[in-house]
Design a protein around this motif. Structure first.
Motif, mmCIF file in Angstrom:
data_model
loop_
_atom_site.group_PDB
_atom_site.id
_atom_site.type_symbol
_atom_site.label_atom_id
_atom_site.label_comp_id
_atom_site.label_asym_id
_atom_site.label_seq_id
_atom_site.Cartn_x
_atom_site.Cartn_y
_atom_site.Cartn_z
ATOM 1 N N ILE A 101 -26.027 -23.929 9.561
ATOM 2 C CA ILE A 101 -25.552 -23.501 10.876
ATOM 3 C C ILE A 101 -26.151 -24.429 11.928
ATOM 4 C CG2 ILE A 101 -25.478 -21.604 12.539
ATOM 5 C CD1 ILE A 101 -23.909 -21.069 9.967
ATOM 6 N N THR A 102 -25.331 -24.882 12.859
ATOM 7 C CA THR A 102 -25.803 -25.793 13.898
ATOM 8 C C THR A 102 -25.619 -25.161 15.279
ATOM 9 O OG1 THR A 102 -23.641 -26.892 13.993
ATOM 10 C CG2 THR A 102 -25.283 -27.818 12.494
ATOM 11 N N GLY A 103 -26.044 -25.897 16.312
ATOM 12 C CA GLY A 103 -25.941 -25.406 17.683
ATOM 13 C C GLY A 103 -27.012 -24.398 18.028
ATOM 14 N N LEU A 104 -28.180 -24.524 17.400
ATOM 15 C CA LEU A 104 -29.258 -23.570 17.605
ATOM 16 C C LEU A 104 -29.945 -23.793 18.952
ATOM 17 C CD1 LEU A 104 -30.840 -23.797 14.032
ATOM 18 C CD2 LEU A 104 -29.013 -22.275 14.829
ATOM 19 N N ARG A 106 -28.877 -19.813 18.338
ATOM 20 C CA ARG A 106 -27.515 -19.288 18.280
ATOM 21 C C ARG A 106 -27.509 -17.865 17.747
ATOM 22 N NH1 ARG A 106 -22.685 -22.380 14.989
ATOM 23 N NH2 ARG A 106 -20.941 -21.169 15.831
ATOM 24 N N THR A 107 -26.638 -17.040 18.308
ATOM 25 C CA THR A 107 -26.438 -15.680 17.831
ATOM 26 C C THR A 107 -25.078 -15.583 17.167
ATOM 27 O OG1 THR A 107 -27.821 -14.718 19.564
ATOM 28 C CG2 THR A 107 -26.259 -13.251 18.473
ATOM 29 N N LEU A 108 -25.057 -15.118 15.929
ATOM 30 C CA LEU A 108 -23.815 -14.947 15.179
ATOM 31 C C LEU A 108 -23.404 -13.477 15.203
ATOM 32 C CD1 LEU A 108 -24.577 -17.165 12.049
ATOM 33 C CD2 LEU A 108 -23.492 -17.833 14.206
ATOM 34 N N ARG A 136 -34.370 -19.085 15.137
ATOM 35 C CA ARG A 136 -33.461 -19.651 16.135
ATOM 36 C C ARG A 136 -32.009 -19.306 15.815
ATOM 37 N NH1 ARG A 136 -33.737 -25.454 16.646
ATOM 38 N NH2 ARG A 136 -33.132 -25.228 18.834
ATOM 39 N N ILE A 137 -31.797 -18.569 14.754
ATOM 40 C CA ILE A 137 -30.509 -17.982 14.438
ATOM 41 C C ILE A 137 -30.711 -16.473 14.386
ATOM 42 C CG2 ILE A 137 -30.865 -18.189 11.940
ATOM 43 C CD1 ILE A 137 -27.892 -18.617 11.623
ATOM 44 N N ASN A 173 -20.351 -23.732 11.591
ATOM 45 C CA ASN A 173 -20.106 -22.298 11.684
ATOM 46 C C ASN A 173 -20.207 -21.638 10.313
ATOM 47 O OD1 ASN A 173 -19.570 -22.414 14.441
ATOM 48 N ND2 ASN A 173 -17.387 -22.769 14.129
ATOM 49 N N TYR A 276 -34.647 -22.449 9.993
ATOM 50 C CA TYR A 276 -34.102 -21.917 11.240
ATOM 51 C C TYR A 276 -35.147 -21.548 12.289
ATOM 52 C CZ TYR A 276 -29.525 -21.933 9.068
ATOM 53 O OH TYR A 276 -28.351 -22.326 8.482
#
Length: 277
Positions: A101-104, A106-108, A136-137, A173, A276
């Motif tokens: 998962i990238t763009g940290l 980040r909340t999924l 960070r996720i 994603n 993460y």
């Protein structure tokens, strides 16, 4: 969780009993295995093997194939080339996939669709296990349309859950949906909450880039044949700091006993924080 074991016919009933309590540890006799392999071209099997997956009991599904019991591979993903380094033969460390998962930070978002209310509560428990680590996720459950949607699906005997694969290499994603088996007696309308949360947390683990802790030998948690995918296992990269000895309580072990609760152990936390935090 993932493997089909070829055994003598005299052992088939014992194998079926051992696997009924596993995530996706489906074991059939030789005839069933042959039937499962029909229609899968050798070229596809070679592509799947080159990506490091077990080529036994491949299931053809809409849009691709399911391997190792609960991993979906789309037709497009079979043509992806890995950029990971050459892998050594694994021990029992935690493993990550090539893409994460990238763009940290980040909340999924996670949604639960068409399932009994107890599944929402179990999802909240699974989410809380991740969020408690201060990564960070993070995750939050929404009423509908989550980036990761948890659904019911008929997956046949022997499977509890199935992820849609691993993080998308181009977008960073998570894949969706996570499918929980409507055919599994171990789940049903009101399963043990911590047990169900463990199943859900495991499948979420795949969506954020974790392979099985016993990837080198799924017989460790599932029993049966000690299958090792070895250095051909592209996309199963050792996470530094995790143990080289057997880890009997990891949330990412292939199989789990009915009713067993596996919150993150110390080694799981090392792995999650390495990727993460």
């Amino acid at each position: 969780m993932k493997i089909t074991i070829k055994q003598a016919a005299s052992l088939s009933l014992l194998i079926a009993f051992l696997c009924i309590v596993a995530y996706s540890c489906k074991r059939d006799n030789n005839q069933t295995i042959k039937e499962a392999q029909q229609g899968v071209p050798d070229a596809v099997k070679n592509q799947i093997a080159s990506l490091g997956y077990d080529t036994r009991n491949i299931r053809t599904v809409d849009g691709g194939y399911v391997v190792e019991g609960d991993i979906f591979l789309s037709h497009n993903s079979l043509n992806q080339k890995s950029t990971s380094p050459v892998l050594r033969v694994a021990n029992s460390e935690q493993f990550q996939t090539t893409c994460l998962i990238t763009g940290l930070p980040r909340t999924l978002t996670v949604s639960v669709t068409g399932l009994p209310s107890g599944y929402e509560s179990a999802t909240d428990i699974a989410i809380a296990r991740y969020n408690a680590l201060g990564l960070r996720i993070s995750f939050v459950r929404v009423s509908s349309g989550g980036m990761i949607d948890i659904q019911y699906a008929s997956l046949g005997a022997g499977a509890l859950g199935q992820s849609a694969g691993f993080p998308d290499c181009s977008t960073g994603n998570p894949p969706s949906p996570i499918k929980l088996n409507s055919d599994a007696n171990a789940l049903g309308s009101s399963p043990d909450q911590n047990y169900l949360a463990t199943v859900i947390a495991h499948e979420i683990g795949h969506t954020i880039g974790f392979r099985h802790t016993d990837y080198f030998n799924r017989a460790y948690s599932c029993g049966g044949f000690p299958y090792n995918e070895g250095q051909a296992g592209v996309g199963a990269i050792n996470i530094p700091g995790t143990p080289t000895t057997a880890d009997p309580n990891s949330w990412m072990l292939s199989c789990i006993g009915n009713g067993v609760n596996r919150p993150f152990n110390a080694n799981d936390i090392i792995a999650l924080r390495y990727l993460y935090q």
